[in-house]
Design a protein around this motif. Structure first.
Motif, PDB file in Angstrom:
ATOM      1  N   ASP A 160     -56.556 -59.444 -26.292  1.00 55.38           N
ATOM      2  CA  ASP A 160     -57.101 -58.308 -27.061  1.00 55.38           C
ATOM      3  C   ASP A 160     -56.487 -58.290 -28.467  1.00 55.38           C
ATOM      4  OD1 ASP A 160     -58.340 -56.002 -27.848  1.00 55.38           O
ATOM      5  OD2 ASP A 160     -57.234 -54.657 -26.519  1.00 55.38           O
ATOM      6  N   GLN A 162     -57.739 -57.426 -31.191  1.00 52.30           N
ATOM      7  CA  GLN A 162     -58.153 -56.279 -31.989  1.00 52.30           C
ATOM      8  C   GLN A 162     -57.096 -55.176 -31.958  1.00 52.30           C
ATOM      9  OE1 GLN A 162     -61.886 -54.601 -30.783  1.00 52.30           O
ATOM     10  NE2 GLN A 162     -61.816 -52.948 -32.293  1.00 52.30           N
ATOM     11  N   HIS A 163     -56.413 -55.022 -30.822  1.00 56.19           N
ATOM     12  CA  HIS A 163     -55.418 -53.967 -30.680  1.00 56.19           C
ATOM     13  C   HIS A 163     -53.985 -54.483 -30.701  1.00 56.19           C
ATOM     14  CE1 HIS A 163     -58.987 -51.964 -28.662  1.00 56.19           C
ATOM     15  NE2 HIS A 163     -58.656 -51.105 -29.586  1.00 56.19           N
ATOM     16  N   TRP A 164     -53.790 -55.770 -30.454  1.00 51.26           N
ATOM     17  CA  TRP A 164     -52.426 -56.294 -30.353  1.00 51.26           C
ATOM     18  C   TRP A 164     -52.247 -57.575 -31.185  1.00 51.26           C
ATOM     19  CZ3 TRP A 164     -49.638 -52.767 -27.864  1.00 51.26           C
ATOM     20  CH2 TRP A 164     -50.291 -51.939 -26.950  1.00 51.26           C
ATOM     21  N   SER A 170     -50.200 -53.387 -33.447  1.00 45.31           N
ATOM     22  CA  SER A 170     -49.639 -52.924 -32.172  1.00 45.31           C
ATOM     23  C   SER A 170     -49.037 -51.527 -32.318  1.00 45.31           C
ATOM     24  CB  SER A 170     -48.579 -53.910 -31.683  1.00 45.31           C
ATOM     25  OG  SER A 170     -49.129 -55.193 -31.471  1.00 45.31           O
ATOM     26  N   THR A 173     -51.834 -49.075 -32.414  1.00 40.21           N
ATOM     27  CA  THR A 173     -52.377 -48.906 -31.061  1.00 40.21           C
ATOM     28  C   THR A 173     -51.500 -47.987 -30.234  1.00 40.21           C
ATOM     29  OG1 THR A 173     -53.363 -51.118 -31.155  1.00 40.21           O
ATOM     30  CG2 THR A 173     -53.093 -50.118 -28.977  1.00 40.21           C
ATOM     31  N   ARG A 176     -52.095 -44.494 -31.201  1.00 43.02           N
ATOM     32  CA  ARG A 176     -53.320 -44.009 -30.553  1.00 43.02           C
ATOM     33  C   ARG A 176     -53.043 -43.632 -29.109  1.00 43.02           C
ATOM     34  NH1 ARG A 176     -58.691 -47.816 -29.509  1.00 43.02           N
ATOM     35  NH2 ARG A 176     -59.650 -46.508 -27.890  1.00 43.02           N
ATOM     36  N   TRP A 183     -56.845 -43.818 -24.625  1.00 47.63           N
ATOM     37  CA  TRP A 183     -55.856 -44.858 -24.367  1.00 47.63           C
ATOM     38  C   TRP A 183     -56.179 -45.658 -23.102  1.00 47.63           C
ATOM     39  CZ3 TRP A 183     -52.601 -44.995 -20.016  1.00 47.63           C
ATOM     40  CH2 TRP A 183     -52.643 -43.845 -19.199  1.00 47.63           C
ATOM     41  N   VAL A 186     -57.925 -49.027 -23.778  1.00 48.41           N
ATOM     42  CA  VAL A 186     -57.009 -50.108 -24.135  1.00 48.41           C
ATOM     43  C   VAL A 186     -56.317 -50.644 -22.881  1.00 48.41           C
ATOM     44  CG1 VAL A 186     -55.025 -50.753 -25.572  1.00 48.41           C
ATOM     45  CG2 VAL A 186     -56.665 -49.052 -26.402  1.00 48.41           C
TER      46      VAL A 186
END
Length: 273
Positions: A160, A162-164, A170, A173, A176, A183, A186
């Protein structure tokens, strides 16, 4: 006249009047955001702002007058300095290069609600006292964020990105997640690669949300109690020499008025007898 000014500024009705003027000022500022209202009632809004500013100036003058001849006592109170600064900023011309500053200065008048309402002043004082302790909690939270961000980047960046994808993403994220905003999406994405990833997310939510927020609340409540105790100590302070003289003067006037009333009632009693 000084005692008269002191009675005015300390009267409850005067405090309510100033709060009402601040609310009227807030309504005028809100009306200025409408182009239609500004085009139709522009002159009225202008005069309304001038009247509000004049009332604030009169209030400041009355407070200084009540503390005369030691006007410096007025500026020893931080809230008085706050009010006086807002008045000075409101005097900035609303044309030319200072137009934006003048608009922002008018907006600051709404903040006068904080200085006008004692309960709000107590809350702000509590928050200010809580800043040092909150700094320690923020440091602890920063350490937790950093550890989880590095771990999350290492565990989930391949599946992933896009988030990490990197350390900065990170951290965003994790912010968020700590706000509990979707959450679980994710977490489910990470669980597609690592079924036990829920341990990472649940532990962070428990650590970052419940524990840290409760620490913030505990610090604020503790400082709120301290602020209340300090407020009570201020109220229990012995009266100053000026206060005693004013009270003595009022007592003498009351006794003089009572003597006059007694003197008027004695002839009436003798006449009746």
């Amino acid at each position: 006249m000084q005692s008269f000014a002191s009675r005015i500024v300390s009267h409850r009705a005067f405090e309510y009047f100033i709060i009402a003027i601040i609310l009227v000022s807030a309504v005028l500022i809100g009306m200025e955001t409408s182009e239609a209202l500004l085009a139709e009632y522009g002159n009225l809004l202008l005069w309304g702002n001038r009247i509000v500013l004049t009332i604030f100036i009169i209030e400041a003058v009355l407070k200084m007058w009540a503390l005369a001849p030691t006007v410096g006592r007025y500026f020893k109170d931080g809230w008085n300095v706050f009010d006086f600064t807002i008045i000075l900023l409101a005097l900035v011309p609303s044309t030319g290069e200072f137009a934006m500053i003048a608009r922002l200065a008018r907006l600051l008048r709404v903040l006068r609600l904080i200085s006008a309402i004692p309960e709000l002043r107590l809350i702000v004082a509590t928050l200010m006292k809580s800043i040092p302790s909150m700094g320690n909690i923020m440091l602890l939270m920063g350490v937790i964020f950093y550890i989880y961000a590095v771990a999350g980047q290492q565990l989930f960046h391949a599946h992933d990105p896009q988030h990490w994808g990197n350390l900065g993403i990170s951290l965003l994220t994790l912010f968020r997640i700590v706000t509990l905003e979707d959450w679980t999406d994710v977490m489910y994405t990470a669980m597609e690669m690592h079924p036990l990833s829920w341990i990472y997310f649940v532990s962070f939510v428990i650590m970052g949300t419940f524990v840290i927020i409760n620490l913030f609340i505990a610090v604020v409540l503790n400082n709120l109690e301290e602020a209340k105790e300090e407020r009570l100590k201020e109220l229990r302070q012995p009266p100053t020499r000026d206060c005693l003289l004013r009270e003595l003067d009022q007592t003498q006037k009351a006794l003089e008025q009572l003597r006059k009333q007694l003197g008027e009632t004695k002839p009436e009693r003798l006449h009746q007898e």
